[in-house]
Design a protein around this motif. Structure first.
Motif, PDB file in Angstrom:
ATOM      1  N   CYS A  36       8.713   5.900  -6.829  1.00  0.00           N
ATOM      2  CA  CYS A  36       8.252   5.021  -7.904  1.00  0.00           C
ATOM      3  C   CYS A  36       9.290   3.936  -8.217  1.00  0.00           C
ATOM      4  N   LEU A  40       8.291   0.011  -7.843  1.00  0.00           N
ATOM      5  CA  LEU A  40       8.366  -0.937  -8.948  1.00  0.00           C
ATOM      6  C   LEU A  40       9.254  -2.127  -8.596  1.00  0.00           C
ATOM      7  N   TRP A  47      13.139  -0.995 -12.487  1.00  0.00           N
ATOM      8  CA  TRP A  47      13.172   0.337 -13.109  1.00  0.00           C
ATOM      9  C   TRP A  47      14.115   0.276 -14.306  1.00  0.00           C
ATOM     10  N   ALA A  73       4.247   5.980 -12.475  1.00  0.00           N
ATOM     11  CA  ALA A  73       4.577   4.553 -12.545  1.00  0.00           C
ATOM     12  C   ALA A  73       3.914   3.904 -13.755  1.00  0.00           C
ATOM     13  N   LEU A 148       0.604  -1.604  -6.403  1.00  0.00           N
ATOM     14  CA  LEU A 148       1.046  -1.451  -7.792  1.00  0.00           C
ATOM     15  C   LEU A 148       0.825  -2.729  -8.588  1.00  0.00           C
TER      16      LEU A 148
END
Length: 498
Positions: A36, A40, A47, A73, A148
């Motif tokens: 994750c 990101l 993060w 996420a 994402l």
């Protein structure tokens, strides 16, 4: 098959920069923080540079798998203030994240969406490639995301991906299937196959190689009635849990599973280190399980079928969880008469010793054979017989019509007994709540001579009702009972003593 809703919570701040996941995660779920974090970053969202605590609730439930990535996420993005806090309410997120921020397919999407609908959720986000599978469930909005960035856009109310609202598609009726008309001769075996399909009876085909045992077994699903929508969803859910393709079409065909004779117990009944996956018998749920060269299977693998044959379910106990899968299948066994397969074949000599033949036949245990309804010997076809029978072979469609009519008679008669076909009728109801068939003396005589067990008596009664249903009779006659005994024992009906 019975999914539990897991709430993913995230809190940012309060300590040195690190990420902690709590709530009994497994190793794959511990690695989710790295996936994750990288995803990101690739999507353009950093993060958080603080302590990130991720909780999976209920904390007492063991968590396993990679399908939590998208929810983790989303929770971190909401905690960091990247997306609005109200968009994730009442929403289920499923999907694995790649290091490139792509959302990848996961197992069990279909049963998860079904459970989300039953739990009252109105939206679910799945990988874009599994949108057709999730769209099979009606009554819930399904959104597919390929990455994402698309998820963030949707959570911000931008570029909303259209939900899958179309009704589930079914298999086209003209799709080619294996036809019984391809089977040359073997009229007795074709009749036994029709009886097995009409009552959902288990079948044992014996005979030398090349007489058509596999040919017949492969055509059994083609004469079975179509699955209802509920049954088709149940079958598709099992395939989804097993990681097999479901696609965007809800197949109404009865499934067919034919594991190799080298299959282990885990491959047959299911297995796995933490959460057991469905095996061949669950993949055959509502359909046919065909075991070719049955004596070559491991005796332990065959004996593992005993309980599922009676209960219609398989219970898999592991250290951390107990899993239950449906396994109401129709068993078809096929075996040669001896190890070389030439016993009883005209013009060929069998070189197997009597002890070898006995040992070969003994690989199928008595308890397994006692659960078989129909034993049908197949013999090599002569040239004259093939000429006479060549023009008499019916198509699967013609046989399926008679099977459907017989099933309709059973459904009307068994309404209120908790069964839909003769093979599912409990023994007590069979003997006390249904009309008494003619020819019961034949059954009592067979039991007195040790030719039938109590279970065998019930199976003969069920077979007699199926033969009567195919004949359009309201109650089994003496001839129907005699035919049922012959089918049970693999004999000619005329040889059954009155």
């Amino acid at each position: 098959m019975e999914a539990s809703v897991v709430e993913v919570e995230a809190v940012v701040g309060g300590g040195l920069p690190r990420t902690v996941i709590v709530g009994l995660p497994d190793a794959a779920l511990h690695e989710a923080r790295d996936r994750c974090r990288a995803a990101l970053g690739q999507a353009g969202f950093g993060w958080p540079d603080h302590l990130v605590t991720i909780n999976l609730s209920p904390a007492s439930l063991p968590k396993a798998g990679t399908h939590y990535d998208l929810a983790i996420a989303g929770a971190v993005l909401e905690a960091a203030g990247v997306v609005p806090a109200d968009r994730l309410g009442g929403c289920i997120l499923l999907g694995e994240l790649g290091l490139d921020a792509a959302v990848r397919p996961v197992r069990g999407v279909l049963p998860s969406v079904l459970a989300a609908r039953e739990a009252g959720f109105d939206r679910v986000v799945v990988p874009a490639g599994q949108l057709p599978e999730a769209g099979l469930v009606e009554g819930i909005a399904v959104v597919g995301v390929a990455g994402l960035a698309e998820l963030v856009s949707w959570l911000r109310g931008q570029d909303v991906v259209p939900a899958a609202t179309e009704a589930p598609a079914v298999d086209p009726p003209d799709e080619r299937r294996l036809d019984l008309a391809d089977v040359a001769g073997q009229l007795e075996a074709r009749w036994a196959l029709e009886v097995a399909a009409a009552g959902r009876h288990h079948l044992f085909l014996t005979g030398p190689p090349g007489v058509g045992k596999t040919l017949l077994a492969e055509r059994l699903p083609g004469i079975l009635p179509e699955l209802s929508t509920t049954e088709a969803l149940e079958v598709a859910a099992i395939r989804s849990v097993a990681g097999l393709s479901v696609g965007g079409r809800l197949s109404r065909r009865a499934p067919y599973s034919a594991p190799h004779h080298s299959a282990s117990i885990a491959a047959m009944v299911g297995g796995g280190a933490r959460i057991a996956q469905p095996g061949a018998i669950s993949l055959a749920h509502r359909g046919v399980l065909f075991l070719d060269e049955a004596p070559e299977f491991s005796p332990r693998a065959l004996d593992a079928l005993r309980t599922p044959l009676e209960s219609g379910r398989v219970e898999l106990a592991r250290a951390l969880a107990q899993t239950s899968y449906p396994a109401r299948f129709q068993l078809v066994l096929a075996a040669n008469p001896c190890p070389c397969g030439r016993a009883g074949v005209r013009g060929s000599s069998c070189e197997c010793t009597p002890m070898a033949v006995r040992r070969y036949a003994g690989r199928l245990s008595g308890p397994i054979l006692d659960r078989i309804d129909i034993v049908q010997p197949l013999r090599p076809m002569t040239r004259s017989y093939l000429r006479a029978a060549g023009a008499t072979g019916e198509s699967s469609d013609a046989v399926a019509e008679r099977v459907a009519a017989a099933r309709a008679r059973q459904a009307r008669r068994l309404e209120g007994l908790g069964a839909r076909c003769n093979a599912e009728v409990p023994g007590s109801a069979l003997r006390t709540r249904l009309p008494r068939p003619d020819g019961v003396d034949l059954l009592e005589s067979s039991m007195a001579r040790g030719l039938l067990s109590l279970r065998g008596l019930d199976k003969v009664l069920r077979l007699a009702w199926t033969v009567a249903d195919l004949a359009g009779s309201d109650r089994p006659s003496v001839e129907h009972v005699r035919t049922a005994i012959a089918l049970r024992r693999g004999e000619d009906a005329g040889a059954v003593a009155s």
